[in-house]
Design a protein around this motif. Structure first.
Motif, PDB file in Angstrom:
ATOM      1  N   ILE A 124      -3.267   6.861  -7.358  1.00  0.00           N
ATOM      2  CA  ILE A 124      -4.410   7.335  -6.418  1.00  0.00           C
ATOM      3  C   ILE A 124      -5.538   6.504  -6.313  1.00  0.00           C
TER       4      ILE A 124
ATOM      5  N   HIS B  89      -5.823   3.327  -7.334  1.00  0.00           N
ATOM      6  CA  HIS B  89      -5.566   2.018  -6.782  1.00  0.00           C
ATOM      7  C   HIS B  89      -4.112   2.051  -5.819  1.00  0.00           C
ATOM      8  N   PRO B  90      -3.909   2.250  -4.924  1.00  0.00           N
ATOM      9  CA  PRO B  90      -2.941   2.700  -4.093  1.00  0.00           C
ATOM     10  C   PRO B  90      -2.015   1.227  -3.727  1.00  0.00           C
ATOM     11  N   THR B  91      -1.977   0.215  -4.670  1.00  0.00           N
ATOM     12  CA  THR B  91      -1.208  -0.883  -4.209  1.00  0.00           C
ATOM     13  C   THR B  91      -0.037  -1.101  -5.587  1.00  0.00           C
TER      14      THR B  91
ATOM     15  N   ARG C 210       1.992  10.920   1.574  1.00  0.00           N
ATOM     16  CA  ARG C 210       1.634  10.500   0.079  1.00  0.00           C
ATOM     17  C   ARG C 210       1.926  11.347  -1.021  1.00  0.00           C
TER      18      ARG C 210
ATOM     19  N   GLN D  89      -0.360   4.585   0.032  1.00  0.00           N
ATOM     20  CA  GLN D  89      -0.984   5.722   0.257  1.00  0.00           C
ATOM     21  C   GLN D  89      -0.188   6.223   1.253  1.00  0.00           C
TER      22      GLN D  89
ATOM     23  N   ASP E 167       0.850  -1.231  -0.085  1.00  0.00           N
ATOM     24  CA  ASP E 167       0.017   0.110   0.029  1.00  0.00           C
ATOM     25  C   ASP E 167       0.991   1.429   0.081  1.00  0.00           C
TER      26      ASP E 167
END
Length: 427
Positions: free
Chosen positions: A274, A276-278, A25, A18, A16
């Motif tokens: 942003i 899909h924060p993986t 971030r 994020q 992650d």
């Protein structure tokens, strides 16, 4: 089953990105954008543009609509003269005499968007009007003037201070608006009109008969000012939707076009990060780890499934091998190093280093790929492979067969030398 195994492994390895705070971030997004720009023509200014791209994307609403980011090119100046505008900006359109007398700044103006021509139209070449006296001819002329004056009066009565139209605004209307301290611009591009409409809350009007307050828009500040040798119209403080505009400066038009393409790639990468924060490590690291994982599992199964897992593992190594070949390195040597590093257990994040011709920690080097993209790519590739393997009929080219028959017995036709492709059950 191989796809299911690698999909589960990717989800396990995904990180992650994020961040724990907005500042963390933003810093991560800046590094992601810089990595995207690293291979572009503007790589020497990636620190400058990566911050600009991230600020432009973060300024948008939650839907991160790509249509709300505009990229404008202005020849002249250096790359560092480029600027980010938190609002809508577009180049000044063609204007008639009287335009310079119009005001160029407004605070909280009402804005009207039209799809109406505000000029006297010349008759078509085959038009014919029969009159018997000069008074009748004058009545026709007066009617034309009354029609356009009626349109202009209704626009003024609406209280709008900025008038934009997709169609032409003639010299008469331009001078009419200038006398009443109203700014106007005609022949505005449709894409710019749509962005303005969404940002200021105005509705496009095809007639001036119903310019009620609910169809007008507004913004905190409007200004026309020069950017290089080009004048731009700026709408800032838009209340309804957040939008950004990047104004690129540079020399040749070809260089500006390449800069625009590079910024588009970076914008798409940041938007994806942003939404899909993986992410997983790039540079072929995730493919090598998945290959190692499948090879290990293949030793624990029996029968044809072992062959399929081994073949899938070999196919995954194509990505890092291609990276080595494209960079001009010895792919055999680099692949051996990667296999050895991944076999140690703590080398999951190591991929190809195209700067030194060796291997590096792709995650620490901020060479990341969205996990969603990798999952979709593997799913699509697996589906395509299964589709090809499911072909169980002879595949022929009808055109080649027809050419062979037309060739007659005097010799081999164009398609006679082509052997038909056969599937597993071909006849």
């Amino acid at each position: 089953r191989a796809e299911q195994l690698v999909t589960a492994r990717i989800r396990e390895l995904a990180v992650d990105i994020q961040g724990t705070s907005p500042d963390d971030r933003r810093q991560l997004l800046v590094k992601i954008a810089a990595t995207s720009l690293n291979s572009k023509l503007i790589a020497h200014q990636r620190a400058f543009f990566s911050k600009m791209v991230v600020d432009a994307v973060l300024h948008l609403d939650d839907d991160l609509s790509l249509e709300m980011i505009g990229v404008k090119k202005v020849a002249g100046g250096s790359l560092t003269d480029s600027e980010l505008v938190h609002g809508v900006a577009f180049a000044k359109t063609f204007s008639y005499a009287g335009f310079e007398q119009q005001p160029k700044k407004f605070d909280n103006p009402k804005i009207v968007l039209l799809n109406v021509e505000l000029e006297l139209k010349s008759e078509k070449s085959n038009a014919e009007v029969r009159v018997s006296s000069t008074s009748e001819y004058q009545a026709i002329i007066d009617a034309e003037w009354n029609i356009i004056y009626e349109k202009l009066d209704k626009i003024v009565e609406s209280g709008a201070k900025v008038v934009l139209s997709k169609l032409a605004i003639g010299d008469l209307a331009t001078q009419y608006f200038a006398d009443r301290d109203i700014f106007c611009a005609g022949r505005v591009e449709e894409l710019d009109m749509n962005r303005v409409a969404k940002a200021v809350g105005a509705s496009m009007q095809t007639t001036v008969s119903s310019l009620t307050p609910d169809v007008l828009g507004t913004c905190q500040f409007f200004e026309e000012k020069a950017v290089g040798n080009t004048r731009f119209n700026f709408f800032s403080g838009c209340p309804l939707a957040k939008t950004s505009t990047i104004i690129c400066r540079g020399g040749a038009q070809q260089f500006l076009a390449e800069t625009e393409r590079s910024l588009h790639d970076a914008i798409m990468v940041v938007r994806r990060a942003i939404k899909h924060p993986t992410a997983v490590p790039g540079a072929g690291a995730i493919e090598m780890e998945l290959s190692r994982y499948l090879r290990k599992l293949a030793l624990e199964v029996h029968g044809k499934e072992q062959l399929i897992l081994s073949a899938y593992a070999r196919a995954l190594e194509v990505i890092p091998r291609t990276l080595c070949d494209n960079a001009g390195f010895d792919s055999t040597d680099v692949m051996n190093k990667l296999r050895a590093r991944h076999a140690q257990g703590d080398g999951q994040q190591f991929g190809v280093d195209i700067d030194t011709g060796g291997i590096c920690n792709a995650w620490d080097a901020f060479i990341w790929e969205p996990a969603l993209v990798k999952l979709n790519a593997l799913a699509s590739a697996t589906e395509a492979a299964c589709l090809i393997l499911s072909v169980d009929e002879t595949v022929k080219n009808p055109r080649s067969e027809q050419e062979r028959l037309q060739g007659g017995g005097g010799g081999m036709g164009a398609g006679a030398s082509m052997k038909p492709m056969q599937g597993r059950g071909g006849r």
